[in-house]
Design an enzyme around this catalytic site. Structure first.
Site, PDB file in Angstrom:
ATOM      1  N   LYS A  44       0.857  -1.200   0.000  1.00 37.97           N
ATOM      2  CA  LYS A  44       0.000   0.000   0.000  1.00 37.97           C
ATOM      3  C   LYS A  44       0.886   1.241   0.000  1.00 37.97           C
ATOM      4  CE  LYS A  44      -0.638  -0.416   4.974  1.00 37.97           C
ATOM      5  NZ  LYS A  44      -0.814   0.693   5.869  1.00 37.97           N
ATOM      6  N   TYR A  60      18.365  29.160   8.434  1.00 37.45           N
ATOM      7  CA  TYR A  60      17.194  29.926   8.879  1.00 37.45           C
ATOM      8  C   TYR A  60      17.081  29.935  10.400  1.00 37.45           C
ATOM      9  CZ  TYR A  60      15.255  30.127   4.151  1.00 37.45           C
ATOM     10  OH  TYR A  60      15.035  30.371   2.830  1.00 37.45           O
TER      11      TYR A  60
HETATM   12  C1  LIG Z   1      -4.320  -4.316   7.896  1.00 40.14           C
HETATM   13  C2  LIG Z   1      -2.840  -4.145   7.813  1.00 40.14           C
HETATM   14  N1  LIG Z   1      -2.051  -5.217   7.714  1.00 40.14           N
HETATM   15  C3  LIG Z   1      -0.713  -5.120   7.637  1.00 40.14           C
HETATM   16  C4  LIG Z   1      -0.084  -3.899   7.670  1.00 40.14           C
HETATM   17  C5  LIG Z   1       1.423  -3.841   7.600  1.00 40.14           C
HETATM   18  O1  LIG Z   1       1.922  -3.252   8.768  1.00 40.14           O
HETATM   19  P1  LIG Z   1       3.489  -3.113   9.003  1.00 40.14           P
HETATM   20  O2  LIG Z   1       3.996  -2.172   7.978  1.00 40.14           O
HETATM   21  O3  LIG Z   1       3.595  -2.541  10.385  1.00 40.14           O
HETATM   22  O4  LIG Z   1       4.061  -4.472   8.880  1.00 40.14           O
HETATM   23  C6  LIG Z   1      -0.861  -2.751   7.785  1.00 40.14           C
HETATM   24  C7  LIG Z   1      -0.209  -1.449   7.846  1.00 40.14           C
HETATM   25  O5  LIG Z   1      -0.632  -0.521   8.445  1.00 40.14           O
HETATM   26  C8  LIG Z   1      -2.278  -2.872   7.843  1.00 40.14           C
HETATM   27  O6  LIG Z   1      -3.052  -1.801   7.952  1.00 40.14           O
END
Ligand SMILES: Cc1ncc(COP(=O)(O)O)c(C=O)c1O
Length: 365
Positions: free
Chosen positions: A35, A256
Site C-alpha cells: 500500500k 534559517y
Molecule cells: C491491515 C494491515 N495489515 C498489515 C499492515 C502492515 O503493517 P506493518 O507495515 O507494520 O508491517 C498494515 C499497515 O498498516 C495494515 O493496515
C-alpha cells in the site's frame, strides 16, 4: 547536470527481507504489503524484489490495477475492501480479494452482480477500534456473508494496535481466537511487528502474515530493536552530494533562524536535500548523516532544498562528497531510516512514504 539527489531501491534487500520474514513464520504464506505505493518505494520498482511473496496487500484500486499490469496473477488483497459499490466490479474483473469490515460492505456485495464469487476477508475489531466488526457482531456478519451467492470463501482477520510495544497482542488474540473458534477459513492477524516479535505462537503466524515495514528493511519496533538486529536490510537509500562548503568561526550561525551557533572554527557542507525532497524538517542539529560513508551530524535547520552538515573531523570531505541521508553508503556503511526518523520525531514508515516526487529513483540489484 541534474541536482545530485537520488533514491535507490535495493532489490536484493527486498528479497532478503522477505526471506527474513518467511523464516520467522515458515509455515505461513506472506502478503507483501505494498500500500501507499509500496511505502513510497514504488510498486513497479519493488515488484522484482517482492515477487516471491504469496500475494500483495494494498488499499487503492489503482494500485491493484498496477500490480495486475505487472503480470501478477496471484492473490491481491484490498486491505480496506470496497469504498463504493462499483469497486466490486473491478474486484470481479481483476479477481481481487477484499476485506469486509462493515455491514455497508456486505450490503454492497449483496446487490453486486457477478459470475465469479468473491474471496473475502472478514475483519474483526478485536480492540484497535479502527476497522472491523465487534466480536459480538462478528458471527452474524460471517453468517450473512456466507449466505451470499456473491461470496466464495471467507477468511478471518484482525489487526493489532500494540504488536510493537509492551502492551502486546495477548488481549486482542484472546478476543479474536474466542470469537472465531469454530469458524472455518484461513486466518491472518500479523503485521511486521507481530510476525517478528510474536511468531513463536502458531496462532499469530496463522495462514498468512502481512508484513509491510519489515520487507522495506526498517524496524517495526525501533528503538527497542533496530533493523540490523532483526536481520533486515534497508530497501531504500536517499543520497546526495555536497554542493557548497562554508568555514565558520566562533559565533557564526547556520541557516534559517540562526538555530545553530558555532562555538569554534567549523567547516560545514551544504547538501542538496531538503524537506521538499521528503527529508523531515523537524530533524535538528545532531541528526546523524553519512558523508563519504562516515558518520557526522546535521547542523542548523532543514530548509526546503538544503541541509547543512558538520565536516569538521572529515578533512577529505568537501565539494562533491557523497552524502547518505539514510540507507547504505558506497562504502557499505549503514544509516538506519529509523534513527533519522526518531531525530525528527517520527517513524521510518513516514519518511519512506514521504519521499518526494521530485527525487529521481533508480532501482539497483
Ligand atoms: C491491515 C494491515 N495489515 C498489515 C499492515 C502492515 O503493517 P506493518 O507495515 O507494520 O508491517 C498494515 C499497515 O498498516 C495494515 O493496515
Amino acid at each position: 547536470m541534474p541536482r545530485p539527489i537520488q533514491a535507490t531501491i535495493h532489490t536484493e534487500a527486498l528479497r532478503h527481507n522477505l526471506a527474513r520474514v518467511r523464516a520467522a513464520a515458515p509455515d505461513a504464506k506472506v502478503w507483501g504489503v505494498v500500500k501507499a505505493n509500496a511505502y513510497g518505494h514504488g510498486i513497479e520498482r519493488v515488484f522484482e524484489g517482492l515477487r516471491g511473496a504469496d500475494g500483495f496487500a494494498l488499499l487503492d484500486l489503482q494500485e491493484a490495477e498496477r500490480v495486475r499490469a505487472l503480470g501478477w496473477r496471484g492473490p491481491i488483497l484490498l486491505l480496506e475492501g470496497a469504498f463504493e459499490a462499483r469497486d466490486l466490479e473491478l474486484c470481479s474483473r481483476l479477481n481481487l480479494w477484499h476485506t469486509v469490515h462493515c455491514s455497508e460492505q456486505i450490503d454492497m456485495l449483496a446487490t453486486h452482480k457477478t459470475h465469479q464469487p468473491h474471496r473475502v476477508f472478514l475483519k474483526m475489531n478485536s480492540g484497535m477500534n479502527r476497522l472491523g466488526f465487534m466480536p459480538q457482531h462478528y458471527r452474524a456478519a460471517w453468517t450473512r456473508l456466507n449466505a451470499l451467492p456473491q461470496v466464495d470463501e471467507i477468511s478471518v482477520m484482525t489487526h493489532f494496535s500494540d504488536a510493537d510495544g509492551p502492551k502486546g497482542i495477548t488481549r486482542q488474540m484472546e478476543v479474536f481466537v474466542e470469537a472465531t473458534r469454530d469458524l472455518p477459513g484461513e486466518r491472518t492477524v500479523g503485521n511486521s511487528a507481530a510476525s517478528l516479535r510474536h511468531s513463536a505462537d502458531p496462532l499469530v503466524r496463522g495462514d498468512w502474515v502481512r508484513p509491510g515495514i519489515a520487507v522495506y528493511g526498517a524496524a517495526p519496533d525501533y528503538p527497542e530493536h533496530d533493523a540490523a538486529g532483526w536481520g533486515l536490510q534497508p530497501a531504500m537509500t536517499l543520497s546526495s552530494r555536497i554542493i557548497g562548503v562554508q568555514r565558520l568561526v566562533a559565533g557564526d550561525t547556520v541557516g534559517y533562524g540562526s538555530s545553530f551557533t558555532a562555538e569554534g572554527p567549523l567547516r560545514i557542507g551544504v547538501v542538496a536535500c531538503g524537506y521538499a525532497d521528503g527529508y523531515p524538517r523537524h530533524c535538528t542539529t545532531g541528526t546523524p548523516v553519512l558523508v563519504d560513508g562516515v558518520r557526522t551530524r546535521l547542523v542548523g535547520r532543514v530548509s526546503m532544498d538544503m541541509v547543512t552538515v558538520d565536516l569538521t573531523g572529515l578533512p577529505d570531505a568537501g565539494m562533491g562528497s557523497d552524502v547518505t541521508l539514510w540507507g547504505r553508503a558506497g562504502n557499505g556503511a549503514l544509516l538506519s531510516i529509523d534513527e533519522v526518523a526518531q531525530a525528527g520525531g517520527t517513524l521510518g514508515y513516514e519518511l519512506m512514504c514521504a519521499l518526494a516526487q521530485r527525487v529521481p529513483v533508480v532501482v539497483a540489484e
